[in-house]
Enzyme design. Structure first.
Site, PDB file in Angstrom:
ATOM      1  N   SER A 167       0.816  -1.564  -0.316  1.00  0.00           N
ATOM      2  CA  SER A 167       0.126  -0.162   0.159  1.00  0.00           C
ATOM      3  C   SER A 167       1.314   1.018   0.000  1.00  0.00           C
ATOM      4  CB  SER A 167      -0.892  -0.004   1.070  1.00  0.00           C
ATOM      5  OG  SER A 167      -1.972   1.420   1.113  1.00  0.00           O
TER       6      SER A 167
ATOM      7  N   ASP B 269      -2.305   6.664  -3.339  1.00  0.00           N
ATOM      8  CA  ASP B 269      -1.135   5.362  -2.505  1.00  0.00           C
ATOM      9  C   ASP B 269      -1.031   4.253  -3.775  1.00  0.00           C
ATOM     10  OD1 ASP B 269      -3.938   3.404  -2.390  1.00  0.00           O
ATOM     11  OD2 ASP B 269      -3.055   3.151  -0.016  1.00  0.00           O
TER      12      ASP B 269
ATOM     13  N   ASP C 186      -0.772   1.093  -3.853  1.00  0.00           N
ATOM     14  CA  ASP C 186      -2.168  -0.587  -4.801  1.00  0.00           C
ATOM     15  C   ASP C 186      -3.633   0.434  -4.623  1.00  0.00           C
ATOM     16  OD1 ASP C 186      -3.123   0.295  -1.921  1.00  0.00           O
ATOM     17  OD2 ASP C 186      -3.543  -1.510  -2.007  1.00  0.00           O
TER      18      ASP C 186
ATOM     19  N   ASP D  89      -6.113   2.168  -3.544  1.00  0.00           N
ATOM     20  CA  ASP D  89      -7.730   1.305  -2.854  1.00  0.00           C
ATOM     21  C   ASP D  89      -7.449   2.749  -2.049  1.00  0.00           C
ATOM     22  OD1 ASP D  89      -5.188   1.398  -0.648  1.00  0.00           O
ATOM     23  OD2 ASP D  89      -6.277  -1.000   0.263  1.00  0.00           O
TER      24      ASP D  89
END
Length: 463
Positions: free
Chosen positions: A106, A253, A255, A257
């Site tokens: 992340s 960010d 990834d 999400d």
């Protein structure tokens, strides 16, 4: 939280806290378990598991190790390659996979990585299943009514296949484009992709919907993910938006999400602002089912005051989009999220989705025909200070009587004009001390008083 898996997967420094062998063993177990479930249900086809990864150099290593473990157990591994966590969630749900795996840490720096497990509905894996995975990582597991210290290897034609599944990623992009209600023609949009998973997909979506797209931090090299970029480092995007006269900027960010925004004046739009802006928009159109927006305990005082003014109800959960989603599912809520930018639109997704969030904010901007700075009006954010302390033992630091007493003193001093929250990070060896008060000076005073006790008691890893 378990021994290995926190609120957002198994995370650690690559080849230190999280090794290639960990990934291989996770693949071995999931491939075997999903295949065994199918066999016991009378099905003959191999288990299907879809894998995505972010742009970290180590993500390729984990992808190979997971694939080896899955295929050795007889499962077929479908590779989405570099993609976002929400795309893995979407494809796991719509393409009838047994589960999904995302390789990402992340917002963490490049040298960390993580393995996130998703069920066949695209949701965070159930705790019961995580417990089985952890038991196997420790050497043995009890499943299907017996103890397993060894798992059988697939043989001959039963050995699994590896399938290039970039078409799934493309279908996810098409799905996002299909959700565009308005044309973005005439809008200039800055996208900070954090040198992460969104670096191709976000641009494709916004350009397809007609926006003029200006990219920032969209040249990943395996080592620069989140490096002074993305939703945890907003200053670059703030300058970029004002210097290039953009209508709005969005930051993801690693990834993708999560998403935060910057208005046309360069001011940050936090997750709390997003919940307020879109919550009001939904209520005005009669779309806010059960009239409740789901937040976490980290949301700002000001958000709840603004919701009260707007006649919008709210719920508070523990920190983690996993807990937000669980509450939403149980209570029929359509909108929820975190101050950090994990926003869940349960009609469209089962996890936080940064690109979807930016599309929904563009929808409000186009529908209202107002600049983002006007849409945020009505929400006053109280001063808030978050102090992170790296510690040896999170639970011991939390439970220490002297630490608890320092928290009580601060709470009593603030009374109804502020609040204190001390919690363990779900993904890092941190104690987070958050204070909200009427002034920044008060926030600093009480946050430091608690942090100093944690340090004096010998829990801190820092000086």
């Amino acid at each position: 939280m378990g021994k290995y898996f926190g609120t957002d997967g198994f995370r650690g420094e690559a080849n230190v806290g999280l090794t290639a062998d960990h990934a291989y063993q996770i693949g071995r177990f999931l491939g075997w378990y999903c295949g065994e479930e199918k066999k016991r249900a009378g099905k003959t086809e191999a288990a299907k598991i879809v894998i995505g990864k972010d742009t970290r150099r180590s993500s390729y290593m984990y992808e190979s190790a997971l694939t080896a473990g899955l295929t050795a157990s007889g499962a077929d591994a479908y590779l989405l390659h570099v993609t976002t966590t929400p795309s893995v969630s979407y494809i796991a749900r719509v393409d009838d996979f047994d589960c999904g795996i995302m390789i990402s840490a992340s917002h963490n720096p490049y040298y960390d990585n993580g393995i996130k497990l998703l069920n066949n509905r695209g949701e965070k894996m159930d705790e019961s299943m995580i417990s089985l995975v952890e038991s196997w990582l420790d050497g043995s597991v009890r499943a299907f009514g017996q103890d397993w210290e060894q798992l059988p290897f697939a043989r001959r034609e039963k050995i699994g296949s590896t399938i290039d599944y970039v078409s799934g990623r493309n279908r996810y992009i098409g799905y996002l484009i299909s959700l565009g209600v308005y044309s973005f023609k005439g809008k200039t949009v800055a996208l900070d992709c954090a040198n992460g998973a969104a670096w191709e997909e976000a641009r494709a979506v916004f350009e397809a919907l007609g926006a003029k797209v200006l990219l920032l931090n969209a040249s990943p090299d395996g080592l620069n993910i989140n490096l002074n970029a993305g939703s945890t480092h907003m200053d670059g995007l703030r300058r970029f938006v004002t210097e290039n006269h953009c209508d709005v900027g969005f930051a993801y960010d690693g990834d993708a999400d999560r998403c935060l925004c910057v208005d046309e004046r360069g001011e940050i739009i936090t997750g709390d602002h997003i919940l307020y802006i879109y919550g009001k928009y939904m209520k005005e159109r009669g779309k806010l089912l059960v009239n409740t927006v789901v937040t976490t305990v980290m949301s700002n005082f000001g958000l709840y005051k603004a919701f009260d003014e707007a006649g919008i109800g709210y719920a508070k959960t523990d920190v983690g989009d996993k807990y937000v989603y669980e509450y939403m599912q149980k209570n029929g809520c359509r909108l929820g999220g975190e101050q950090s930018g994990h926003i869940i639109f349960s009609k469209y997704a089962t996890t936080g989705d940064g690109i979807l969030t930016s599309l929904k904010m563009m929808e409000v901007l186009c529908a209202k025909n107002l600049p983002m700075s006007r849409l945020r009006e009505g929400l006053t954010i109280y001063p808030q200070l978050l102090v992170n302390i790296r510690v040896k033992d999170k639970k011991a630091a939390q439970a220490d009587p002297a630490v608890r007493e320092s928290v009580s003193k601060a709470e009593n001093a603030l009374g109804d004009s502020g609040r204190v929250l001390v919690r363990e990070s779900g993904t890092e060896p941190l104690i987070r001390v958050m204070v909200e008060a009427e002034s920044g000076d008060l926030c600093w005073q009480y946050a430091q008083s608690i942090a100093s006790v944690i340090r004096e008691r010998g829990y801190a890893l820092e000086n």
